[in-house]
Scaffold this motif. Structure first.
Motif, short mmCIF file in Angstrom:
data_model
loop_
_atom_site.label_atom_id
_atom_site.label_comp_id
_atom_site.label_asym_id
_atom_site.label_seq_id
_atom_site.Cartn_x
_atom_site.Cartn_y
_atom_site.Cartn_z
N LEU B 25 0.80 -1.23 0.00
CA LEU B 25 0.00 0.00 0.00
C LEU B 25 0.84 1.28 0.00
CD1 LEU B 25 -2.89 -0.81 2.50
CD2 LEU B 25 -3.03 -0.68 0.02
N PHE B 26 1.97 1.24 0.70
CA PHE B 26 2.67 2.51 0.94
C PHE B 26 4.05 2.63 0.29
CE2 PHE B 26 0.29 1.96 5.15
CZ PHE B 26 -0.84 2.59 4.66
N GLU B 27 4.68 1.51 -0.01
CA GLU B 27 6.07 1.59 -0.44
C GLU B 27 6.31 1.19 -1.89
OE1 GLU B 27 8.23 -0.73 2.49
OE2 GLU B 27 6.93 0.11 4.06
N ALA B 28 5.54 0.25 -2.40
CA ALA B 28 5.79 -0.25 -3.76
C ALA B 28 5.61 0.87 -4.78
CB ALA B 28 4.85 -1.40 -4.08
N PRO B 29 6.52 0.97 -5.78
CA PRO B 29 6.34 1.98 -6.82
C PRO B 29 5.00 1.79 -7.53
CG PRO B 29 8.45 0.86 -7.02
CD PRO B 29 7.68 0.11 -6.00
N MET B 35 -8.93 3.45 -15.33
CA MET B 35 -9.79 2.27 -15.15
C MET B 35 -11.12 2.61 -14.50
SD MET B 35 -7.24 -0.61 -13.68
CE MET B 35 -5.99 -1.34 -14.70
N THR B 36 -12.09 1.70 -14.71
CA THR B 36 -13.36 1.79 -13.98
C THR B 36 -13.19 1.17 -12.59
OG1 THR B 36 -14.15 -0.38 -14.67
CG2 THR B 36 -14.67 1.50 -16.13
N GLY B 37 -14.16 1.42 -11.74
CA GLY B 37 -14.13 0.81 -10.41
C GLY B 37 -14.14 -0.70 -10.48
N SER B 38 -14.92 -1.27 -11.41
CA SER B 38 -14.96 -2.72 -11.54
C SER B 38 -13.59 -3.26 -11.93
CB SER B 38 -15.99 -3.13 -12.61
OG SER B 38 -17.26 -2.65 -12.26
N GLU B 39 -12.96 -2.58 -12.88
CA GLU B 39 -11.64 -3.03 -13.32
C GLU B 39 -10.61 -2.90 -12.21
OE1 GLU B 39 -12.17 -1.83 -18.05
OE2 GLU B 39 -11.25 -0.42 -16.66
N ASN B 166 -13.73 6.92 -4.40
CA ASN B 166 -13.40 6.85 -5.83
C ASN B 166 -12.63 5.56 -6.13
OD1 ASN B 166 -10.77 7.35 -4.84
ND2 ASN B 166 -11.12 9.55 -4.93
N VAL B 167 -12.20 5.39 -7.36
CA VAL B 167 -11.57 4.12 -7.73
C VAL B 167 -10.25 3.92 -6.99
CG1 VAL B 167 -12.70 3.89 -9.97
CG2 VAL B 167 -10.55 5.14 -9.81
N GLN B 168 -9.52 5.00 -6.77
CA GLN B 168 -8.25 4.85 -6.04
C GLN B 168 -8.50 4.33 -4.64
OE1 GLN B 168 -4.84 5.80 -7.29
NE2 GLN B 168 -4.68 4.23 -5.72
N GLU B 169 -9.47 4.92 -3.97
CA GLU B 169 -9.77 4.46 -2.61
C GLU B 169 -10.30 3.03 -2.62
OE1 GLU B 169 -10.59 8.55 -0.11
OE2 GLU B 169 -12.20 7.07 -0.26
N GLU B 204 -11.38 6.39 -14.17
CA GLU B 204 -10.61 7.47 -13.56
C GLU B 204 -9.14 7.10 -13.56
OE1 GLU B 204 -11.76 9.05 -9.64
OE2 GLU B 204 -13.55 7.83 -9.82
N ALA B 205 -8.28 8.08 -13.38
CA ALA B 205 -6.86 7.81 -13.20
C ALA B 205 -6.67 7.13 -11.85
CB ALA B 205 -6.07 9.10 -13.25
N VAL B 206 -5.83 6.10 -11.83
CA VAL B 206 -5.59 5.38 -10.58
C VAL B 206 -4.12 4.93 -10.58
CG1 VAL B 206 -6.48 3.23 -11.61
CG2 VAL B 206 -6.36 3.45 -9.13
N MET B 207 -3.50 5.05 -9.44
CA MET B 207 -2.10 4.66 -9.30
C MET B 207 -2.03 3.24 -8.74
SD MET B 207 -0.50 7.32 -10.40
CE MET B 207 1.20 7.07 -9.91
#
Lengths: 189, 400
Positions: B25-29, B35-39, B166-169, B204-207
């Protein structure tokens, strides 16, 4: 008895509703105070060495030789009982039965609340028990008896016990036995 | 093939390197995706070493369930099957989880209610499974549109409830969800809620971190109740909370059991605090006298209203609740210090979040609490609706 607050008329209190939760890693809980593990171990040893009918309740996770850790722990628990001058009542099934079991009649009613009531146990260590069953039993024991309950937990601890130490593996039990011997010597019992 | 026996100490059955939740969650690049939320839920589950998933189609979660099924075909999920209906699905989820499997399912709207009896049963048997609830309207009249009334039915099931905006969360939360639910002193089911369509079907954009890393597997032998296991003594053929044994049960033990389940939810606070970086997130002005208390996509709309109100010189802040169970009462109380007006915008008709906020702030906070604006049945909540509510309050009769 908790007759007010979030638990309302529940006959048994829940420590979390009084703001007490399990201790963080590396720490222990004495009543509602987070303390160092060694401080808790000293207090546990003192309680066990000075209270009437001090008893260790080993649960299924140390009663069966299902892993090397369980075998090692079982041996150490036996040594622990000797150092603490404590009785030992195996707790194969520690789910609290209430109130239909007649403890005077049933053979070996090995359920912590009934056993503690019947045997007037004033200090008890729960070890090798499954957490959720232990938590329920500890709530009942806490409400219904004056027994000083101690949870030596391999996982995260139990806030409903009077004293709880967490992440207790064989090496920690060895440490506890060493501390208990020191306390025993200090108390001269 | 996906089998537990294919695991090593360092890699799961699909060859992904096992890493800690903190690393994932916090360290990996991370790299940006669209993507959509489903994806994105598929991407999250791909990194969770999931043992089992059970599905049943209902809009809008069908696509997410379908994509998790593709993960099974790709070898990332151990077992995947379709239930006969939502009640069956949730019962089968219980079976999988009681047997020691990390289990996930998804549902929406009327499916949630059809399965209802299972949710308190899940928490009562202390399984740490995850339900991703893509909220939608409930009959009747029939609708497949966004609405989160169904969450109000879940509030007292004894499950944890987290709410993603959102999708990121959704990605981060659904990974953290397994980790917190599986903590030995927690070990209750977790419901991860997102607003259907607005999140499930919105790109949405998602990391995302790389997909060759995944969570350590679930260890059922750290459970507070023993898993179904006929191999390890004492043999267990049924996970047996004693409350199932009516011959020995009384009001007292049942009550104690129920408090214990709720205590377990309370014990999740420090873990959620860590993995979610706070039970609430605050956006806006520290010295604001107007606050929006929100969850889900209502937070997004409230933030837009906040930006517009700033242009009018009106200071506001948005207090987004990330956990509903446990309810972040202490954090909310601290966040509303100095606030005169609290607005609770919601995507449902009953105002369940308003009730929660009122209950927790009662006699502790002097702010005026306004339950609104509320939209339902698929209506969108434009920032203008929120702004109008605010202006009516602070400038009565003159509108926005």
């Amino acid at each position: 008895m908790a007759n007010q607050g979030p638990a309302y008329y529940s006959p048994y209190p829940a420590a979390t509703y009084e703001g007490v939760i399990t201790p963080p890693e590396g720490k222990a809980l004495l009543l509602e105070d987070v303390v160092d593990e060694e401080t808790a171990m000293r207090e546990i040893a003192k309680q066990m060495l000075t209270k009437e009918n001090a008893t260790i309740f080993p649960g299924p996770q140390v009663l069966y030789a299902w892993s090397d850790e369980a075998k090692r722990k079982a041996t150490l628990i036996k040594e622990m009982a000797e150092v603490l001058n404590a009785n030992m009542i195996p707790m194969y099934d520690y789910r609290p039965k209430y109130p239909k079991i007649d403890a005077e009649v049933e053979i070996n009613p090995n359920h912590p609340n009934l056993t503690i009531w019947e045997n007037k146990i004033k200090a008890a260590i729960f070890i090798g028990v499954h957490c959720h069953y232990a938590n329920v039993a500890l709530k009942i024991v806490r409400a219904e008896t004056d027994c000083y309950t101690i949870a030596m937990c391999a996982l995260s601890g139990h806030e409903d016990a009077m004293a709880t130490i967490r992440d207790q593996h064989a090496s920690d039990l060895e440490k506890f036995i060493k501390i208990a011997k020191e306390v025993k010597s200090e108390l001269g019992v | 093939m996906s089998k537990r026996s294919d695991m090593t100490n360092t890699h799961n059955w699909s060859g992904q390197k096992l890493v800690s939740t903190d690393y994932l969650l916090f360290e990996a690049p991370r790299e940006k995706h669209f993507m959509t939320g489903s994806e994105v839920l598929k991407e999250a589950m791909k990194r969770c070493t999931v043992d089992a998933s059970v599905s049943y189609p209902i809009t809008p979660q069908s696509e997410a369930a379908h994509l998790i099924g593709e993960l099974w075909a790709e070898g990332y999920v151990g077992t995947y099957f379709r239930g006969e209906n939502e009640f069956g699905v949730m019962s089968e989820v219980a079976g999988c989880a009681m047997a020691g499997a990390r289990t996930v399912t998804t549902t929406s709207g009327p499916g949630t209610l059809r399965a209802m009896e299972n949710f308190p049963q899940w928490s009562g048997t202390r399984i740490p499974c995850q339900l991703v609830l893509m909220a939608r309207g409930i009959n009747s009249p029939l609708t497949i549109q966004p609405d989160n009334l169904e969450v109000s039915f879940m509030l007292e099931t004894g499950c944890m409830i987290w709410y993603a905006e959102n999708v990121q969360e959704l990605f981060d939360m659904s990974i953290a969800a397994f980790t917190v639910a599986e903590k030995p002193d927690v070990h209750v089911p977790i419901i991860t809620v997102v607003d259907g369509f607005f999140v499930s079907h919105t790109r949405e954009a998602v990391m995302l971190p790389a997909d060759d890393i995944a969570l350590e597997p679930y260890d059922p032998y750290k459970a507070p109740l023993p898993p179904i296991d006929s191999e390890t003594p004492p043999g267990r053929f049924l996970r047996d909370p004693f409350v199932m044994k009516s011959n020995y049960i009384s009001y007292a033990t049942h009550a104690s059991w129920q408090w214990e389940v709720r205590s377990a939810v309370e014990r999740s606070r420090p873990y959620a605090e860590h993995y979610l970086k706070g039970l609430i997130h605050i956006t806006g002005e520290d010295d604001a006298e107007i606050a929006f208390v929100t969850c889900g996509t209502a937070s997004n709309q409230a933030k837009e209203a906040h930006r517009e109100l700033m242009k009018l010189g009106i200071k506001t802040k948005v207090i987004k609740l990330r956990t509903i169970r446990p309810f972040p009462a202490k954090e909310l109380l601290a966040a509303v210090e100095g606030i005169k007006h609290i607005f609770v915008p919601e995507f449902n008709v009953v105002g369940w979040l308003e009730k929660e906020v009122r209950k927790e702030l009662y006699n502790k906070c002097e702010a005026d609490i306004v339950g609104g604006p509320r939209v339902a049945g698929g209506m969108s909540m434009p920032a203008e609706a929120i702004i109008a509510e605010v202006m009516e309050k602070i400038n009565p009769g003159k509108g926005a």
